[in-house]
Design a protein around this motif. Structure first.
Motif, PDB file in Angstrom:
ATOM      1  N   THR A  57      95.475 104.160 -24.016  1.00 39.93           N
ATOM      2  CA  THR A  57      95.814 105.450 -23.242  1.00 39.93           C
ATOM      3  C   THR A  57      95.182 106.604 -23.867  1.00 39.93           C
ATOM      4  O   THR A  57      95.448 107.897 -23.325  1.00 39.93           O
ATOM      5  CB  THR A  57      97.452 105.621 -23.170  1.00 39.93           C
ATOM      6  N   SER A  81      93.835 110.337 -12.169  1.00 40.27           N
ATOM      7  CA  SER A  81      93.903 109.393 -13.155  1.00 40.27           C
ATOM      8  C   SER A  81      94.565 109.648 -14.464  1.00 40.27           C
ATOM      9  O   SER A  81      95.373 109.128 -15.136  1.00 40.27           O
ATOM     10  CB  SER A  81      92.603 108.513 -13.274  1.00 40.27           C
ATOM     11  N   TRP A  82      94.086 110.972 -14.743  1.00 41.37           N
ATOM     12  CA  TRP A  82      94.540 111.393 -15.997  1.00 41.37           C
ATOM     13  C   TRP A  82      95.981 111.606 -15.974  1.00 41.37           C
ATOM     14  O   TRP A  82      96.709 111.601 -16.848  1.00 41.37           O
ATOM     15  CB  TRP A  82      93.872 112.634 -16.337  1.00 41.37           C
ATOM     16  N   VAL A 120      94.081 105.996 -17.822  1.00 43.33           N
ATOM     17  CA  VAL A 120      93.012 106.274 -18.703  1.00 43.33           C
ATOM     18  C   VAL A 120      91.607 105.326 -18.456  1.00 43.33           C
ATOM     19  O   VAL A 120      90.694 106.036 -18.315  1.00 43.33           O
ATOM     20  CB  VAL A 120      93.289 106.411 -20.065  1.00 43.33           C
ATOM     21  N   MET A 179      90.106 106.772 -15.336  1.00 39.80           N
ATOM     22  CA  MET A 179      89.583 108.019 -15.383  1.00 39.80           C
ATOM     23  C   MET A 179      88.340 107.928 -16.224  1.00 39.80           C
ATOM     24  O   MET A 179      87.271 108.575 -15.886  1.00 39.80           O
ATOM     25  CB  MET A 179      90.432 108.847 -16.383  1.00 39.80           C
ATOM     26  N   TRP A 180      88.141 107.242 -17.364  1.00 43.11           N
ATOM     27  CA  TRP A 180      86.763 106.881 -17.967  1.00 43.11           C
ATOM     28  C   TRP A 180      85.845 106.309 -17.324  1.00 43.11           C
ATOM     29  O   TRP A 180      84.475 106.388 -17.225  1.00 43.11           O
ATOM     30  CB  TRP A 180      87.100 106.193 -19.373  1.00 43.11           C
TER      31      TRP A 180
END
Length: 263
Positions: A48, A222-223, A228, A231-232
């Protein structure tokens, strides 16, 4: 015969250099990914906080990410195309007429100086919340580097070449098509290289500010929901899109402007 061999060697040199550069790029990316994975594993970093490449590859919602990437790629391509075309046309207009230069250039500088956040309400009213607004933002970001670089290229033509067109009583259209624009092509391609990653950044910023279904919106959502890895995945994929667009411009430069490429 030796002259022909030398010329052929010089023609192959940019291609060989381009191949070596691609290999170096791939090696560097792989090294970064390995160091990233080793670093988060040794440090015991929580997923996370900073997931490793393996966690991103296995835990991200790739279906949603790829769907968002399609929207971002479309907006990026259209914004890149429209912005560069507008910049090229305005550059020709500005260099062709002193009056138009005094009118158009200050207006272009003023428009480019306005922060995108300040333009958000007007973009929403004009284009709505969606890919059209993102495309407009990308075009606004892209057109100014092209405008400046092409103006510089058009005004950097050797005086002897311009004088020759006057000696043969060539028209202004002939001068631009056969002299000024060919001389400005390397500067134009340089502007394309600058604007390629900027177009992706502009689209993602617009998707975050004015809304949309692209990677910019996905990264923020997503954040906020602590997804996470997803998001990445969006961040990494946006970097890949920018790199592919830049590589496409570089490949076009080597194929069409090999005479202007410096090793």
């Amino acid at each position: 015969m030796s002259v022909l061999r030398t010329a052929a060697g010089r023609a192959r040199a940019p291609r060989l250099a381009g191949g070596r550069q691609n290999l170096v790029t791939v090696a560097v990316v792989l090294a970064v990914l390995v160091l990233w994975q080793v670093g988060v594993t040794v440090a015991g970093t929580s997923v996370t906080v900073l997931p490793g490449p393996l966690a991103i590859a296995t835990q991200a919602d790739w279906g949603t990410v790829l769907q968002a990437a399609g929207v971002t790629v479309l907006s990026t391509f259209l914004g890149f195309l429209v912005g560069n075309l507008v910049g090229l046309v305005l550059a020709v207009v500005i260099t062709a007429s002193r009056l138009l230069s005094d009118l158009v250039f200050p207006l272009a500088v003023f428009v480019r100086s306005i922060p995108i956040v300040a333009l958000a309400p007007f973009l929403i009213l004009a284009f709505g919340r969606g890919p059209a607004a993102s495309t407009a933002v990308a075009a606004l970001i892209v057109f100014f580097p092209t405008l400046i670089n092409v103006i510089l290229g058009l005004r950097s033509v050797p005086a002897e070449a311009i004088e020759l067109t006057r000696v043969i009583n060539a028209s202004a259209l002939f001068q631009y098509v056969h002299v000024r624009i060919p001389f400005a092509l390397p500067a134009f391609v340089s502007a394309l290289k600058i604007s390629a990653p900027s177009a992706v950044l502009g689209v993602m910023t617009a998707e975050w500010i004015v809304g949309g279904a692209g990677l910019g919106r996905l990264v923020v959502q997503s954040w906020l929901t602590l997804e996470v890895p997803t998001m990445w995945a969006g961040v990494v994929l946006s970097a890949v899109v920018a790199w592919l667009l830049f590589s496409a411009v570089s490949l076009t430069e080597r194929l069409l402007l090999g005479w202007a490429v410096r090793t």
